[in-house]
Design a protein around this motif. Sequence first.
Motif, mmCIF file in Angstrom:
data_model
loop_
_atom_site.group_PDB
_atom_site.id
_atom_site.type_symbol
_atom_site.label_atom_id
_atom_site.label_comp_id
_atom_site.label_asym_id
_atom_site.label_seq_id
_atom_site.Cartn_x
_atom_site.Cartn_y
_atom_site.Cartn_z
ATOM 1 N N ARG A 1 0.835 -1.202 0.000
ATOM 2 C CA ARG A 1 0.000 0.000 0.000
ATOM 3 C C ARG A 1 0.873 1.256 0.000
ATOM 4 O O ARG A 1 1.512 1.586 1.003
ATOM 5 N N HIS A 2 0.916 1.901 -1.131
ATOM 6 C CA HIS A 2 1.683 3.142 -1.191
ATOM 7 C C HIS A 2 0.947 4.205 -0.382
ATOM 8 O O HIS A 2 -0.273 4.360 -0.493
ATOM 9 N N LEU A 3 1.673 4.948 0.407
ATOM 10 C CA LEU A 3 1.054 5.889 1.339
ATOM 11 C C LEU A 3 0.188 6.919 0.620
ATOM 12 O O LEU A 3 -0.899 7.262 1.091
ATOM 13 N N CYS B 1 -3.298 5.948 -0.173
ATOM 14 C CA CYS B 1 -4.176 5.861 0.996
ATOM 15 C C CYS B 1 -4.300 7.194 1.715
ATOM 16 O O CYS B 1 -4.744 7.237 2.872
ATOM 17 N N VAL C 1 5.512 3.628 8.164
ATOM 18 C CA VAL C 1 5.873 3.753 6.757
ATOM 19 C C VAL C 1 7.257 3.168 6.514
ATOM 20 O O VAL C 1 8.241 3.605 7.121
ATOM 21 N N ARG D 1 2.654 -0.430 7.696
ATOM 22 C CA ARG D 1 1.366 -0.485 6.995
ATOM 23 C C ARG D 1 1.424 0.180 5.622
ATOM 24 O O ARG D 1 0.615 -0.134 4.749
ATOM 25 N N TYR D 2 2.364 1.110 5.435
ATOM 26 C CA TYR D 2 2.426 1.859 4.185
ATOM 27 C C TYR D 2 3.863 1.893 3.672
ATOM 28 O O TYR D 2 4.805 1.556 4.385
ATOM 29 N N ARG D 3 4.004 2.357 2.432
ATOM 30 C CA ARG D 3 5.316 2.425 1.806
ATOM 31 C C ARG D 3 5.538 3.772 1.118
ATOM 32 O O ARG D 3 4.598 4.396 0.628
#
Length: 262
Positions: free
Chosen positions: A11-13, A16, A229, A240-242
């Motif tokens: 999930r790219h930040l 989202c 991240v 949770r994010y990338r």
Amino acid sequence: MANQRMQCNGRHLFDCWPEIAERLRRARHVALFLDFDGTLAPLRADPEEVTVRDPMQVVLRRLARHRRITVAVISGRRRADLRKRLNVRGVRCFGLHGWESGEQKPLSRAQQDALRQVRHRLAGRLAALGCIRLEDKTFTLAVHDRCGSRHAARRLRAILRSTLAPFAAHLRLLQGHRIWEVLPREIRGKGAAARALLPQLPPGTLPLYAGDDATDESAFRALARGVTVCVGKRQATRARYRLRSPIEVRRFLEKLEAAVAS
């Protein structure tokens, strides 16, 4: 179960961002935790060449002055080196994976003695691997792997583990990006440092943590209810994010600033 927890999270930040922005707007306060190398500044083969670019410094200065944001940088570097390279007033700096805060308690004599013995033994055993650099940070040791071959990496890992085995009660080994860190067990890591700071902040503080290395995983785990991240191409993570790079980290910080101000 461990492998399931460490699955690649794609999930790219920015994809989202609406849900993250809403959490930021609702938060009474934001605790922004950041790694240094590979997150705020691009990685370099020589750690002495790492610098924070001007646009990153500009946004960090603005965030550090914001009344609803506390900015903290947690790094494996020594705190004095981190503050010099960052050069941003108002940012809290924690060196040696969060232990070195300026108010840290001394390490126990047993752990200091164990570290001293390992330092001496590694200096002799690593001499055969000419592409390895042993960095003495006084309270920790960093072993930089500049060989670039799997054979040398295996030899290095074997040397480190056999050297540390007699001192397992006092020291632990932490692997990062082409670096191994020998840490006293009293240095609990970045996750413990971030969790320790949160009670000092207003109730309802939302924690955010961005980092690029395996050494940041303890913080991703400790702050699982916040916004975590992973920066870069590393596959397995608890974040949770990338984000892809320090350039995207800067864009994220600019979007964070706008969301908190709205």
